[in-house]
Design an enzyme around this catalytic site. Structure first.
Site, short mmCIF file in Angstrom:
data_model
loop_
_atom_site.label_atom_id
_atom_site.label_comp_id
_atom_site.label_asym_id
_atom_site.label_seq_id
_atom_site.Cartn_x
_atom_site.Cartn_y
_atom_site.Cartn_z
N GLY A 297 -5.57 -9.45 -14.04
CA GLY A 297 -5.78 -8.58 -15.20
C GLY A 297 -4.48 -8.11 -15.85
O GLY A 297 -4.44 -7.86 -17.05
N GLU B 31 -7.00 -14.71 -8.90
CA GLU B 31 -8.43 -14.43 -8.74
C GLU B 31 -9.14 -15.44 -7.85
O GLU B 31 -10.02 -15.09 -7.07
CB GLU B 31 -9.13 -14.43 -10.12
CG GLU B 31 -8.93 -13.17 -10.93
CD GLU B 31 -7.70 -13.22 -11.82
OE1 GLU B 31 -6.79 -14.04 -11.56
OE2 GLU B 31 -7.64 -12.43 -12.78
N GLU C 168 -3.54 -10.89 -18.02
CA GLU C 168 -4.47 -10.90 -19.17
C GLU C 168 -4.10 -9.82 -20.18
O GLU C 168 -4.17 -10.05 -21.39
CB GLU C 168 -5.91 -10.69 -18.68
CG GLU C 168 -6.43 -11.91 -17.95
CD GLU C 168 -7.82 -11.73 -17.37
OE1 GLU C 168 -8.01 -10.78 -16.59
OE2 GLU C 168 -8.71 -12.53 -17.71
N ALA D 210 -6.29 -6.36 -11.71
CA ALA D 210 -7.31 -5.32 -11.68
C ALA D 210 -7.32 -4.71 -10.29
O ALA D 210 -6.88 -5.34 -9.32
CB ALA D 210 -8.67 -5.93 -12.03
C1 HXC Z 1 -5.44 -2.82 -5.60
C2 HXC Z 1 -3.27 -3.37 -5.09
C3 HXC Z 1 -3.32 -4.49 -5.98
C4 HXC Z 1 -4.55 -4.71 -6.68
C5 HXC Z 1 -1.37 -4.45 -5.08
N1 HXC Z 1 -2.03 -3.39 -4.57
N2 HXC Z 1 -2.14 -5.13 -5.93
N3 HXC Z 1 -4.32 -2.56 -4.92
N4 HXC Z 1 -5.57 -3.85 -6.47
N5 HXC Z 1 -4.68 -5.73 -7.55
C6 HXC Z 1 -1.53 -2.40 -3.61
C7 HXC Z 1 -1.45 -2.94 -2.21
O1 HXC Z 1 -2.70 -2.86 -1.57
C8 HXC Z 1 -0.44 -2.00 -1.58
O2 HXC Z 1 -1.08 -0.78 -1.27
C9 HXC Z 1 0.51 -1.72 -2.72
O3 HXC Z 1 -0.20 -2.06 -3.92
C10 HXC Z 1 1.77 -2.58 -2.66
O4 HXC Z 1 1.39 -3.94 -2.54
P1 HXC Z 1 1.85 -4.90 -1.34
O5 HXC Z 1 0.82 -5.95 -1.19
O6 HXC Z 1 2.20 -4.10 -0.15
O7 HXC Z 1 3.19 -5.51 -1.97
P2 HXC Z 1 3.83 -6.96 -1.72
O8 HXC Z 1 3.77 -7.30 -0.26
O9 HXC Z 1 5.13 -6.95 -2.41
O10 HXC Z 1 2.85 -7.98 -2.44
C11 HXC Z 1 2.74 -7.94 -3.87
C12 HXC Z 1 1.53 -8.81 -4.30
C13 HXC Z 1 0.25 -8.32 -3.57
C14 HXC Z 1 1.80 -10.28 -3.98
C15 HXC Z 1 1.40 -8.65 -5.82
O11 HXC Z 1 0.16 -6.90 -3.69
C16 HXC Z 1 -1.00 -8.91 -4.08
O12 HXC Z 1 -1.34 -10.05 -3.76
N6 HXC Z 1 -1.80 -8.13 -4.85
C17 HXC Z 1 -3.09 -8.55 -5.36
C18 HXC Z 1 -2.92 -9.50 -6.50
C19 HXC Z 1 -4.25 -9.96 -7.06
O13 HXC Z 1 -5.05 -10.62 -6.36
N7 HXC Z 1 -4.53 -9.65 -8.34
C20 HXC Z 1 -5.73 -10.11 -9.01
C21 HXC Z 1 -6.79 -9.09 -8.91
S1 HXC Z 1 -8.29 -9.70 -9.63
P3 HXC Z 1 -0.87 -0.04 0.13
O14 HXC Z 1 -1.78 1.14 0.05
O15 HXC Z 1 -1.20 -1.05 1.19
O16 HXC Z 1 0.59 0.31 0.10
C22 HXC Z 1 -8.16 -9.41 -11.27
C23 HXC Z 1 -9.38 -9.72 -12.08
C24 HXC Z 1 -9.28 -9.23 -13.49
O17 HXC Z 1 -7.15 -9.00 -11.75
C25 HXC Z 1 -10.64 -9.21 -14.10
C26 HXC Z 1 -10.63 -8.54 -15.46
C27 HXC Z 1 -10.37 -7.09 -15.49
#
Ligand code: HXC
Length: 257
Positions: A108, A131, A111, A65
């Site tokens: 998400g 998460e 999911e 998400a």
């Molecule tokens: C917003 C995101 C994002 C996310 C990545 N980006 N995931 N932005 N929400 N979930 C953005 C980064 O900020 C970055 O933007 C660009 O995408 C590229 O990502 P990088 O981090 O630079 O890439 P990399 O170093 O290869 O790392 C990949 C990654 C990392 C390991 C997947 O991006 C990451 O940890 N993302 C978050 C994963 C996460 O926590 N997901 C769960 C979310 S909670 P910029 O502008 O800096 O280039 C959830 C709850 C669901 O899903 C609830 C129900 C709906």
């Protein structure tokens, strides 16, 4: 319809939905989820479409998400937003939905993949629920669907650690239907979907419905349900076509009625 965060196309009897926010690894903001659901529902209503495929553009299927969007939420804003009713509509789809993932399927994004019927993955895919590292937890079915697939202790360990796991391991855990080299993931998924689109649609539909009952009904109730669906198929033209084609030693042509 005009979509901002996805691209939609049809190919023969397939309906394809591509997540298209590649700069942020297809982070699922609410409008994007809403567009995905709308697109799938319009394929569901489209008589020419028999199988649906969801996949992602760019480096990943979906990294979860949209954290920027969620960061300012509070319980009241979430309650009023009521976003999960949209996710719930995914489970009402009766046509087969195949999800093809690559890169990352996290939070998400994972999911969404688990909410589809079949999960095909590129060998490079990393799966996980990060998460916990944001001090939250899955909210779109992750704890439930993962546990039903792999069991309680394995699910707890994975969800607590928040670690990413390779596609090969996800496959051994029984989450992934097929693994493909990244270069051929979409092509192979479409090939499989084409095969499925030649099968009698009513059978696919009632098999899906019956299998999903196995998850939440008792064995006895589930079998009663299966039996009714079995009987129902004998009211279809396709049942006559399928059986006559066998007897006449020719290939069947299914109409979906
Ligand atoms: C917003 C995101 C994002 C996310 C990545 N980006 N995931 N932005 N929400 N979930 C953005 C980064 O900020 C970055 O933007 C660009 O995408 C590229 O990502 P990088 O981090 O630079 O890439 P990399 O170093 O290869 O790392 C990949 C990654 C990392 C390991 C997947 O991006 C990451 O940890 N993302 C978050 C994963 C996460 O926590 N997901 C769960 C979310 S909670 P910029 O502008 O800096 O280039 C959830 C709850 C669901 O899903 C609830 C129900 C709906």
């Amino acid at each position: 319809a005009d979509y901002k965060y996805i691209q939609v196309e049809t190919k023969d009897q397939l309906g394809l939905v591509m997540l298209n926010r590649p700069k942020v690894l297809n982070a699922l903001n609410r409008q994007m989820v809403s567009e995905i659901v709308q697109a799938l529902e319009s394929f569901e209503q489209n008589d020419r479409i028999r199988v649906m495929v969801v996949y992602g553009n760019g480096r990943a299927f979906a990294a979860g998400a949209d954290i920027d969007e969620m960061a300012v939420d509070n319980p009241v804003s979430l309650e009023l937003l009521n976003q999960f009713t949209e996710w719930d509509r995914l489970s009402l789809l009766k046509k087969p939905v195949i999800c093809a993932v690559h890169g990352f399927a996290l939070g998400g994004g994972f999911e969404l993949a688990l909410a589809c019927d079949l999960l095909f993955a590129a060998e490079d895919t990393k799966f996980g629920f990060p998460e916990v590292n944001l001090a939250v937890m899955p909210g779109a079915g992750g704890t439930q669907r993962l546990t039903k697939l792999i069991g309680k202790t394995l699910a707890l360990e994975w969800l607590w650690s928040g670690e990413m796991r390779e596609a090969g391991e996800a496959s051994r855990l029984g989450i992934v239907n097929k693994l493909f080299p990244k270069e051929v993931l979409i092509e192979e998924t479409i090939k499989y979907a084409q095969m499925l689109s030649k099968k009698p649609p009513l059978s696919l539909r009632l098999i899906k419905e019956s299998v999903s009952k196995a998850v939440d009904y008792s064995l006895y109730e589930g079998m009663q349900f299966e039996r009714k669906n079995f009987y129902l198929l004998f009211a279809s033209e396709d049942q006559k076509e399928g059986m006559n084609a066998f007897i006449e030693k020719r290939k069947a042509n299914f109409k979906g009625r």
